[in-house]
Design a protein around this motif. Sequence first.
Motif, PDB file in Angstrom:
ATOM      1  N   MET A   1     109.614  92.793  18.888  1.00 32.01           N
ATOM      2  CA  MET A   1     109.753  91.789  19.673  1.00 32.01           C
ATOM      3  C   MET A   1     111.009  91.072  19.743  1.00 32.01           C
ATOM      4  O   MET A   1     111.731  90.943  18.644  1.00 32.01           O
ATOM      5  CB  MET A   1     108.728  90.699  19.341  1.00 32.01           C
ATOM      6  CG  MET A   1     109.012  89.339  20.353  1.00 32.01           C
ATOM      7  SD  MET A   1     107.686  87.924  19.959  1.00 32.01           S
ATOM      8  CE  MET A   1     106.232  88.839  20.191  1.00 32.01           C
ATOM      9  N   GLN A   2     111.690  90.956  20.721  1.00 36.84           N
ATOM     10  CA  GLN A   2     113.030  90.522  21.012  1.00 36.84           C
ATOM     11  C   GLN A   2     113.278  88.944  21.266  1.00 36.84           C
ATOM     12  O   GLN A   2     114.009  88.111  20.933  1.00 36.84           O
ATOM     13  CB  GLN A   2     113.850  91.131  21.997  1.00 36.84           C
ATOM     14  CG  GLN A   2     113.956  92.605  21.834  1.00 36.84           C
ATOM     15  CD  GLN A   2     114.780  92.892  20.518  1.00 36.84           C
ATOM     16  OE1 GLN A   2     116.084  93.084  20.519  1.00 36.84           O
ATOM     17  NE2 GLN A   2     114.164  93.556  19.555  1.00 36.84           N
ATOM     18  N   THR A   3     112.030  88.512  22.051  1.00 34.63           N
ATOM     19  CA  THR A   3     112.272  87.086  22.466  1.00 34.63           C
ATOM     20  C   THR A   3     110.720  86.389  21.743  1.00 34.63           C
ATOM     21  O   THR A   3     109.741  86.486  22.639  1.00 34.63           O
ATOM     22  CB  THR A   3     112.341  86.807  23.875  1.00 34.63           C
ATOM     23  OG1 THR A   3     111.358  87.675  24.669  1.00 34.63           O
ATOM     24  CG2 THR A   3     113.647  87.351  24.300  1.00 34.63           C
ATOM     25  N   SER A   4     110.718  85.747  20.775  1.00 32.56           N
ATOM     26  CA  SER A   4     109.587  85.345  20.295  1.00 32.56           C
ATOM     27  C   SER A   4     109.124  83.873  21.055  1.00 32.56           C
ATOM     28  O   SER A   4     109.746  83.210  21.017  1.00 32.56           O
ATOM     29  CB  SER A   4     109.598  85.227  18.575  1.00 32.56           C
ATOM     30  OG  SER A   4     108.292  84.610  18.048  1.00 32.56           O
ATOM     31  N   LEU A   5     107.900  83.886  21.690  1.00 26.29           N
ATOM     32  CA  LEU A   5     107.541  82.724  22.166  1.00 26.29           C
ATOM     33  C   LEU A   5     106.217  82.198  21.531  1.00 26.29           C
ATOM     34  O   LEU A   5     105.432  81.436  21.973  1.00 26.29           O
ATOM     35  CB  LEU A   5     107.183  83.198  23.671  1.00 26.29           C
ATOM     36  CG  LEU A   5     108.441  83.392  24.555  1.00 26.29           C
ATOM     37  CD1 LEU A   5     107.840  83.686  25.906  1.00 26.29           C
ATOM     38  CD2 LEU A   5     109.263  82.327  24.497  1.00 26.29           C
ATOM     39  N   GLY A   6     105.872  82.325  20.303  1.00 23.03           N
ATOM     40  CA  GLY A   6     105.011  82.018  19.402  1.00 23.03           C
ATOM     41  C   GLY A   6     103.594  82.464  19.568  1.00 23.03           C
ATOM     42  O   GLY A   6     102.515  82.183  19.152  1.00 23.03           O
ATOM     43  N   THR A   7     103.545  83.668  20.466  1.00 25.82           N
ATOM     44  CA  THR A   7     102.100  84.248  20.639  1.00 25.82           C
ATOM     45  C   THR A   7     101.872  85.552  19.575  1.00 25.82           C
ATOM     46  O   THR A   7     102.860  85.738  18.953  1.00 25.82           O
ATOM     47  CB  THR A   7     102.125  84.931  21.829  1.00 25.82           C
ATOM     48  OG1 THR A   7     103.252  85.733  22.169  1.00 25.82           O
ATOM     49  CG2 THR A   7     102.050  83.779  23.147  1.00 25.82           C
ATOM     50  N   ASP A   8     100.714  85.978  19.669  1.00 25.66           N
ATOM     51  CA  ASP A   8     100.089  86.880  18.519  1.00 25.66           C
ATOM     52  C   ASP A   8      99.659  87.986  18.795  1.00 25.66           C
ATOM     53  O   ASP A   8      98.962  88.939  18.002  1.00 25.66           O
ATOM     54  CB  ASP A   8      99.345  86.064  17.536  1.00 25.66           C
ATOM     55  CG  ASP A   8      98.318  85.247  18.399  1.00 25.66           C
ATOM     56  OD1 ASP A   8      98.103  85.474  19.598  1.00 25.66           O
ATOM     57  OD2 ASP A   8      97.815  84.631  17.429  1.00 25.66           O
TER      58      ASP A   8
ATOM     59  N   ALA B   1      92.726  84.855  29.453  1.00 21.15           N
ATOM     60  CA  ALA B   1      92.033  84.071  28.187  1.00 21.15           C
ATOM     61  C   ALA B   1      92.108  84.607  26.887  1.00 21.15           C
ATOM     62  O   ALA B   1      92.527  85.945  26.906  1.00 21.15           O
ATOM     63  CB  ALA B   1      90.568  84.184  28.589  1.00 21.15           C
ATOM     64  N   PRO B   2      92.516  83.783  26.108  1.00 14.58           N
ATOM     65  CA  PRO B   2      92.863  84.352  24.601  1.00 14.58           C
ATOM     66  C   PRO B   2      91.792  85.174  24.176  1.00 14.58           C
ATOM     67  O   PRO B   2      90.607  85.168  24.429  1.00 14.58           O
ATOM     68  CB  PRO B   2      92.796  83.090  23.709  1.00 14.58           C
ATOM     69  CG  PRO B   2      93.489  82.009  24.676  1.00 14.58           C
ATOM     70  CD  PRO B   2      92.590  82.325  25.982  1.00 14.58           C
ATOM     71  N   GLY B   3      91.917  86.337  23.435  1.00 14.99           N
ATOM     72  CA  GLY B   3      91.256  87.400  23.158  1.00 14.99           C
ATOM     73  C   GLY B   3      90.942  88.502  24.065  1.00 14.99           C
ATOM     74  O   GLY B   3      90.061  89.394  23.732  1.00 14.99           O
TER      75      GLY B   3
ATOM     76  N   ALA C   1      98.204  95.607  32.296  1.00 16.27           N
ATOM     77  CA  ALA C   1      97.787  96.160  30.896  1.00 16.27           C
ATOM     78  C   ALA C   1      96.375  96.170  30.779  1.00 16.27           C
ATOM     79  O   ALA C   1      95.562  95.282  31.178  1.00 16.27           O
ATOM     80  CB  ALA C   1      98.322  95.131  29.707  1.00 16.27           C
ATOM     81  N   ASP C   2      95.787  97.366  30.250  1.00 16.37           N
ATOM     82  CA  ASP C   2      94.275  97.474  30.192  1.00 16.37           C
ATOM     83  C   ASP C   2      93.704  97.454  28.780  1.00 16.37           C
ATOM     84  O   ASP C   2      92.516  97.934  28.660  1.00 16.37           O
ATOM     85  CB  ASP C   2      93.844  98.550  31.074  1.00 16.37           C
ATOM     86  CG  ASP C   2      94.323  99.980  30.772  1.00 16.37           C
ATOM     87  OD1 ASP C   2      94.858 100.228  29.537  1.00 16.37           O
ATOM     88  OD2 ASP C   2      94.314 100.998  31.551  1.00 16.37           O
ATOM     89  N   GLY C   3      94.646  97.590  27.729  1.00 14.13           N
ATOM     90  CA  GLY C   3      94.020  97.680  26.406  1.00 14.13           C
ATOM     91  C   GLY C   3      94.121  99.184  25.894  1.00 14.13           C
ATOM     92  O   GLY C   3      93.763  99.237  24.828  1.00 14.13           O
ATOM     93  N   SER C   4      94.208 100.170  26.716  1.00 11.37           N
ATOM     94  CA  SER C   4      94.449 101.394  26.156  1.00 11.37           C
ATOM     95  C   SER C   4      95.541 102.222  26.012  1.00 11.37           C
ATOM     96  O   SER C   4      96.680 101.340  26.657  1.00 11.37           O
ATOM     97  CB  SER C   4      93.568 102.112  27.202  1.00 11.37           C
ATOM     98  OG  SER C   4      94.286 102.351  28.630  1.00 11.37           O
TER      99      SER C   4
ATOM    100  N   ALA D   1      93.314  90.491  19.543  1.00 13.83           N
ATOM    101  CA  ALA D   1      91.992  89.969  18.643  1.00 13.83           C
ATOM    102  C   ALA D   1      91.379  88.714  19.261  1.00 13.83           C
ATOM    103  O   ALA D   1      92.204  87.846  20.135  1.00 13.83           O
ATOM    104  CB  ALA D   1      92.326  90.189  17.433  1.00 13.83           C
ATOM    105  N   ALA D   2      90.693  88.256  18.504  1.00  8.65           N
ATOM    106  CA  ALA D   2      90.097  86.775  19.006  1.00  8.65           C
ATOM    107  C   ALA D   2      91.134  85.759  18.798  1.00  8.65           C
ATOM    108  O   ALA D   2      91.828  85.634  17.978  1.00  8.65           O
ATOM    109  CB  ALA D   2      88.884  86.620  17.992  1.00  8.65           C
TER     110      ALA D   2
END
Length: 380
Positions: free
Chosen positions: A159-166, A193-195, A219-222, A237-238
């Motif tokens: 990550m080059q620009t961290s915005l606090g997400t995970d 939505a998160p998760g 993005a489809d998670g695959s 993740a959750a």
Amino acid sequence: MNEFKLDSVDLQMFATKSGSNAEDLMLGAGTIYFERFDRQGQPTGILHHCGNVDAFNLTTEVTTVAKNSSMNRARELMAEVTTQVAARIAMTFTEYDPVNLSLGLYGEAGVETQEEKTVAGEIYTVSPDSVLRLPYYNVSDVILAPLSATPAEVGAAVMQTSLGTDGTLTTGGTYTGTESTDYYIRITAANTAPGAIAGCEFQWAKGSVAGTYSADIEADGSAQVLERGITVQFNVAAGQSFAVNEIYKFTVTAASGLYVKGRDYHVYEVEARAGIINIPPTSTIPENSKIVASYQVAKGKFPKIMGAIAGRIEGRLLFIGDPNKGPCYNGEFWKCSMKPNGDLSGLIGTEFGSYPIQATCISDRQNHPEEPFYKLVKVM
């Protein structure tokens, strides 16, 4: 040219008739030529213009021996005899052409010739935070590659620009390209939505973070294919999510690939003149690696100075006066022994450089019996 003996003309006819004459005050300027004799001490007939010379000072050194009386306490001087006369010229050179520098460095001038060629397959050992010296001047089109074949590699995303997400971005696949380069992923829409990954969109660019980005991709998670076998997979993740304008970077290395110019090595214009290639501390080239270098060599002829090898420098000096004020003299110094008389400055500095040279006049009575050292002729 007419020759005059000392007793053949009354010099008073050229002198001031009475009192002081401001026209005889001197504020001098002039041009210096030098004919360097060959190694056998013979004239070459080649006069070299020495360029701008800031100072030309002629000194006559007279050495005497004295005899004083010992018959009384006054010890009056009974006799003084000249035992040596030497004429020396102190000059300050300011132009750094090779012929001048060979005088200032007590050496000889020469030429290095370099033929145009393409060099391939030279093997060197290098490490990060070091330099590679190629044995030519003005090299270009430098390509460095590993000596041994290596498999293609898709590096991990950072990550080059961290915005606090995970959320996490995983790279993979088998890279089929032939160029090692950097890729950039930019989040253009966050997951709804998160998760859950739904709603997340991204773009990608190659080579530079400021490069041309693709159209939005959902993005489809695959493991989604970007190009040339490269895949990216967005996972949450959750409670996890991505944010707009997050940027990730990863590097792909081609199989048996070339190292990346601008990342693994730098070819700077100034240092390439000396064949220097910089390997930065951040290079992906492993420590003490055998690499193969290929590059282009430009054709050229390069003047050079072989310093401190002369052993003897002799020649003829010619001074052509052009004073701001005062009488104009031309001087011919038949045979001079030349040597440096101080530091050669200005190779690094904040002022114009200069270097002092001293000439000592040597008698040439065989060719100039009436004026064996030199003559100054008032021409105006």
